[in-house]
Write a protein that holds these residues in place. Sequence first.
Motif, PDB file in Angstrom:
ATOM      1  N   ASP A 258       1.359  -1.692  -0.157  1.00  0.00           N
ATOM      2  CA  ASP A 258       0.130  -0.171   0.144  1.00  0.00           C
ATOM      3  C   ASP A 258       0.886   1.204   0.260  1.00  0.00           C
ATOM      4  OD1 ASP A 258      -1.982  -0.623  -0.675  1.00  0.00           O
ATOM      5  OD2 ASP A 258      -3.526  -0.603   1.430  1.00  0.00           O
ATOM      6  N   SER A 259       1.895   1.413   0.675  1.00  0.00           N
ATOM      7  CA  SER A 259       2.844   1.965   0.920  1.00  0.00           C
ATOM      8  C   SER A 259       2.636   2.343  -0.079  1.00  0.00           C
ATOM      9  CB  SER A 259       4.269   2.436   1.599  1.00  0.00           C
ATOM     10  OG  SER A 259       5.133   1.088   1.144  1.00  0.00           O
ATOM     11  N   ASP A 260       3.407   1.812  -1.322  1.00  0.00           N
ATOM     12  CA  ASP A 260       4.406   2.367  -2.533  1.00  0.00           C
ATOM     13  C   ASP A 260       2.593   2.366  -3.285  1.00  0.00           C
ATOM     14  OD1 ASP A 260       7.211   1.737  -2.653  1.00  0.00           O
ATOM     15  OD2 ASP A 260       6.362  -0.707  -2.596  1.00  0.00           O
ATOM     16  N   ILE A 261       1.677   1.979  -3.508  1.00  0.00           N
ATOM     17  CA  ILE A 261       0.190   2.274  -3.972  1.00  0.00           C
ATOM     18  C   ILE A 261       0.481   3.986  -4.031  1.00  0.00           C
ATOM     19  CG2 ILE A 261      -1.935   2.280  -4.351  1.00  0.00           C
ATOM     20  CD1 ILE A 261      -2.149  -0.861  -3.883  1.00  0.00           C
ATOM     21  N   LEU A 262       0.085   4.009  -2.702  1.00  0.00           N
ATOM     22  CA  LEU A 262      -0.147   5.610  -1.595  1.00  0.00           C
ATOM     23  C   LEU A 262       0.955   6.604  -3.057  1.00  0.00           C
ATOM     24  CD1 LEU A 262      -1.593   4.382   1.068  1.00  0.00           C
ATOM     25  CD2 LEU A 262      -3.182   5.435  -1.093  1.00  0.00           C
ATOM     26  N   ALA A 263       2.144   6.380  -2.709  1.00  0.00           N
ATOM     27  CA  ALA A 263       3.104   6.661  -3.118  1.00  0.00           C
ATOM     28  C   ALA A 263       3.096   7.295  -4.482  1.00  0.00           C
ATOM     29  CB  ALA A 263       4.143   6.113  -2.800  1.00  0.00           C
ATOM     30  N   ALA A 264       2.630   6.283  -5.199  1.00  0.00           N
ATOM     31  CA  ALA A 264       2.470   6.206  -6.551  1.00  0.00           C
ATOM     32  C   ALA A 264       1.349   7.174  -7.112  1.00  0.00           C
ATOM     33  CB  ALA A 264       2.190   4.742  -7.705  1.00  0.00           C
ATOM     34  N   LEU A 265       0.244   6.894  -6.357  1.00  0.00           N
ATOM     35  CA  LEU A 265      -0.479   8.032  -6.691  1.00  0.00           C
ATOM     36  C   LEU A 265      -0.203   9.249  -6.400  1.00  0.00           C
ATOM     37  CD1 LEU A 265      -3.734   5.653  -5.456  1.00  0.00           C
ATOM     38  CD2 LEU A 265      -3.318   5.921  -8.033  1.00  0.00           C
ATOM     39  N   ALA A 266       0.389   9.445  -5.004  1.00  0.00           N
ATOM     40  CA  ALA A 266       1.021  11.024  -4.990  1.00  0.00           C
ATOM     41  C   ALA A 266       1.236  11.607  -5.478  1.00  0.00           C
ATOM     42  CB  ALA A 266       1.166  10.598  -3.621  1.00  0.00           C
ATOM     43  N   THR A 267       2.248  11.020  -6.405  1.00  0.00           N
ATOM     44  CA  THR A 267       3.120  11.077  -7.777  1.00  0.00           C
ATOM     45  C   THR A 267       2.000  11.965  -8.519  1.00  0.00           C
ATOM     46  OG1 THR A 267       4.721  10.393  -7.253  1.00  0.00           O
ATOM     47  CG2 THR A 267       4.653  11.056  -9.579  1.00  0.00           C
ATOM     48  N   MET A 268       0.965  11.732  -8.928  1.00  0.00           N
ATOM     49  CA  MET A 268       0.291  11.534 -10.398  1.00  0.00           C
ATOM     50  C   MET A 268      -1.014  12.854  -9.775  1.00  0.00           C
ATOM     51  SD  MET A 268      -1.114   8.151 -11.597  1.00  0.00           S
ATOM     52  CE  MET A 268      -0.614   6.991 -11.492  1.00  0.00           C
TER      53      MET A 268
ATOM     54  N   ARG B 199      -8.259   2.986  -3.035  1.00  0.00           N
ATOM     55  CA  ARG B 199      -6.870   4.022  -2.460  1.00  0.00           C
ATOM     56  C   ARG B 199      -7.028   5.463  -3.320  1.00  0.00           C
ATOM     57  NH1 ARG B 199      -7.115  -1.132  -1.373  1.00  0.00           N
ATOM     58  NH2 ARG B 199      -5.528  -2.029  -0.599  1.00  0.00           N
ATOM     59  N   LEU B 200      -8.032   5.215  -4.948  1.00  0.00           N
ATOM     60  CA  LEU B 200      -7.826   6.447  -5.226  1.00  0.00           C
ATOM     61  C   LEU B 200      -8.081   8.011  -4.140  1.00  0.00           C
ATOM     62  CD1 LEU B 200      -9.607   5.708  -8.371  1.00  0.00           C
ATOM     63  CD2 LEU B 200      -7.138   6.237  -7.657  1.00  0.00           C
ATOM     64  N   ALA B 201      -9.545   7.536  -3.763  1.00  0.00           N
ATOM     65  CA  ALA B 201     -10.236   8.933  -2.732  1.00  0.00           C
ATOM     66  C   ALA B 201      -8.894   8.903  -1.139  1.00  0.00           C
ATOM     67  CB  ALA B 201     -10.972   8.142  -1.714  1.00  0.00           C
ATOM     68  N   ALA B 202      -8.320   7.997  -1.642  1.00  0.00           N
ATOM     69  CA  ALA B 202      -7.400   8.607   0.191  1.00  0.00           C
ATOM     70  C   ALA B 202      -6.128   9.192  -0.548  1.00  0.00           C
ATOM     71  CB  ALA B 202      -6.477   7.044   0.693  1.00  0.00           C
ATOM     72  N   SER B 203      -6.280   9.312  -1.707  1.00  0.00           N
ATOM     73  CA  SER B 203      -5.041   9.735  -2.371  1.00  0.00           C
ATOM     74  C   SER B 203      -5.003  11.169  -3.527  1.00  0.00           C
ATOM     75  CB  SER B 203      -4.368   9.160  -3.818  1.00  0.00           C
ATOM     76  OG  SER B 203      -3.509   7.764  -3.073  1.00  0.00           O
ATOM     77  N   GLY B 204      -6.653  11.890  -2.826  1.00  0.00           N
ATOM     78  CA  GLY B 204      -7.239  12.777  -3.047  1.00  0.00           C
ATOM     79  C   GLY B 204      -7.736  12.999  -4.926  1.00  0.00           C
ATOM     80  N   LEU B 205      -7.791  11.765  -5.141  1.00  0.00           N
ATOM     81  CA  LEU B 205      -8.816  11.548  -6.862  1.00  0.00           C
ATOM     82  C   LEU B 205      -9.574  10.938  -6.307  1.00  0.00           C
ATOM     83  CD1 LEU B 205      -5.271   9.996  -7.674  1.00  0.00           C
ATOM     84  CD2 LEU B 205      -6.127  12.070  -8.061  1.00  0.00           C
ATOM     85  N   ARG B 206     -10.294  10.780  -7.922  1.00  0.00           N
ATOM     86  CA  ARG B 206     -11.763   9.711  -8.061  1.00  0.00           C
ATOM     87  C   ARG B 206     -11.657   9.385  -9.539  1.00  0.00           C
ATOM     88  NH1 ARG B 206     -15.071  13.030 -11.250  1.00  0.00           N
ATOM     89  NH2 ARG B 206     -14.856  15.238 -11.614  1.00  0.00           N
TER      90      ARG B 206
END
Length: 241
Positions: free
Chosen positions: A114-124, A206-213
């Motif tokens: 999850d840490s890597d998924i969220l880091a990649a989504l944060a980059t986006m 995980r998108l929602a947790a990253s400020g995405l939808r």
Amino acid sequence: MPDLHYEEPSLAELYDLDSGWSIDRDFYLALAGKASKRVLDLGCGTGLLCDAYAAQGHRVTGVDPAKAMLDIALQKPNGARIEWVQSTAQDFRSPKQFDLIIMTGHAFQVFLEDSDILAALATMRQHLAPGGIIAFESRNPAIDWPARWNRDADLKVEGQTIRQSRRVSRMANRRIAFDTHYELSGRTLVSSSELLFLSRAEIEDRLAASGLRAEAVHGGWLSEPFDEASSEEIIFIVRAA
């Protein structure tokens, strides 16, 4: 670290042959439209899509952790017009923002934690321009992928035949591990891979947790509706929440 078939030069040279232009690339190319866009390709590989975007006048940045893949990307017809960056998606940082951010080839599934998924989504999210979109895909875990992946194939390269054999070695905790054997030039190379299979709902969490939808979720490259029981792909079109 990238799998051997991305990092080993003799295997990277096979990538376009084994994974050449296809309907999924048509889908991603069409997302940019005709007006010039700023495009970020995370996990760009040998740069097939980057080159196609640049040919249409888009301003392109291609990011990949594998030097062997980027060495091939540089040789593409429009390679000199593209910004190439050796980096993981988690660590990539740029002062630029982009109208279109893509992650293709099921690269999203290489993030096992999850840490890597969220880091990649944060980059986006950090590099997404106002009004911009993100697009990526993941394989539907409802499909029996091991039954499809245990196979042998022959690749024809410059008059010689390269034998490719893939076997699933382990399945646990929503992960599938597999080994791909390449017999070439009197030697055998083995690339070991492991992928994570999340459901649509798990990815949307995980998108929602990253400020995405997710603005749209497709089940195929012709924008078919996603069917949880039968669709092979889960294709996300994403915007800032």
